[in-house]
Design a protein around this motif. Structure first.
Motif, mmCIF file in Angstrom:
data_model
loop_
_atom_site.group_PDB
_atom_site.id
_atom_site.type_symbol
_atom_site.label_atom_id
_atom_site.label_comp_id
_atom_site.label_asym_id
_atom_site.label_seq_id
_atom_site.Cartn_x
_atom_site.Cartn_y
_atom_site.Cartn_z
ATOM 1 N N THR A 1 -38.291 63.168 8.146
ATOM 2 C CA THR A 1 -38.350 61.789 7.704
ATOM 3 C C THR A 1 -37.059 61.424 6.986
ATOM 4 O OG1 THR A 1 -39.549 62.491 5.735
ATOM 5 C CG2 THR A 1 -40.863 61.657 7.566
ATOM 6 N N VAL A 2 -36.778 60.117 6.945
ATOM 7 C CA VAL A 2 -35.538 59.619 6.350
ATOM 8 C C VAL A 2 -35.827 58.402 5.475
ATOM 9 C CG1 VAL A 2 -34.089 60.449 8.244
ATOM 10 C CG2 VAL A 2 -35.044 58.139 8.361
ATOM 11 N N TRP A 3 -34.834 58.034 4.666
ATOM 12 C CA TRP A 3 -34.868 56.809 3.881
ATOM 13 C C TRP A 3 -33.871 55.848 4.527
ATOM 14 C CZ3 TRP A 3 -34.213 61.460 0.961
ATOM 15 C CH2 TRP A 3 -35.315 61.822 0.174
ATOM 16 N N PRO A 4 -34.344 54.817 5.218
ATOM 17 C CA PRO A 4 -33.405 53.896 5.863
ATOM 18 C C PRO A 4 -32.763 52.940 4.864
ATOM 19 C CG PRO A 4 -35.654 53.181 6.243
ATOM 20 C CD PRO A 4 -35.735 54.495 5.504
ATOM 21 N N GLY A 5 -31.588 52.413 5.240
ATOM 22 C CA GLY A 5 -30.946 51.370 4.449
ATOM 23 C C GLY A 5 -31.674 50.056 4.665
ATOM 24 N N THR A 6 -31.105 48.968 4.154
ATOM 25 C CA THR A 6 -31.747 47.660 4.293
ATOM 26 C C THR A 6 -31.459 47.017 5.646
ATOM 27 O OG1 THR A 6 -29.869 46.535 3.261
ATOM 28 C CG2 THR A 6 -31.664 47.248 1.802
#
Length: 185
Positions: free
Chosen positions: A94-99
């Motif tokens: 899993t990842v943390w996407p940007g805006t």
């Protein structure tokens, strides 16, 4: 024994009992399954939680992601798959996407950079650029200190797709220049 000592002793015993009860409750659960875990942005740049790698059986490669050796980025799932030439995911996380997210489609790794400062001011490494949108470069990376990114400031656009440090190292090793990147919804 003076009344003040009895009172302090009683408060101390009560505090110890409360901490013990809370520890027992915390140990009993609930404990969500790892496959259901989703990353969440933290208000602190030094968050202690990070996405955990998941077995490919728990998160199969999306059917609409092409064939052959590729990086697959599922925007809706906030997940990346590193897929080998035989169409098997050797790693998924899993990842943390940007805006700002890339549009679904086929891209290639265009530039790789060892380290820099992210648009959020955090030192990042293993930067793998693959798209542009709204004037922003979109790239995979991880924070040098392994932290999750803080929420973007109101109105600030970020194109980084951040991941845990070990996942960033794996993507860096896999995502050489010209590697195909497939973005799916």
């Amino acid at each position: 024994m003076p009344a003040s000592k009895v009172w302090v002793t009683g408060l101390t015993a009560g505090a110890i009992a409360a901490v013990t009860v809370l520890a027992v409750q915390a140990n009993k659960g609930p404990h969500p399954k790892a496959s259901a875990a989703r990353p969440s942005a933290s208000a602190s740049a030094h968050a202690s939680t990070s996405p955990k790698p998941h077995a490919t059986a728990a998160a199969g490669v999306p059917a609409d992601s092409g064939t052959g050796r590729r990086i697959v980025y599922g925007v809706g799932e906030k997940r990346v798959w590193l897929v080998d030439a035989s169409d098997k995911a050797g790693r998924t996380f899993t990842v943390w996407p940007g805006t700002v997210s890339p549009d679904p489609g086929t891209y290639t790794v265009s530039v790789r950079k060892d380290a820099t400062t992210g648009s959020d001011g955090v030192q990042i490494e293993n930067i793998v650029y693959f798209a542009t949108k709204s004037g922003l470069n979109i790239a995979f990376s991880n924070a040098v200190d392994g932290s999750s990114p803080p929420p973007a400031a109101a109105g600030k656009q970020t194109g980084g797709v951040r991941m845990a440090k070990a996942d960033g190292a794996a993507l860096w090793a896999f995502g050489t220049t010209s590697t195909k990147v497939i973005v799916v919804k």
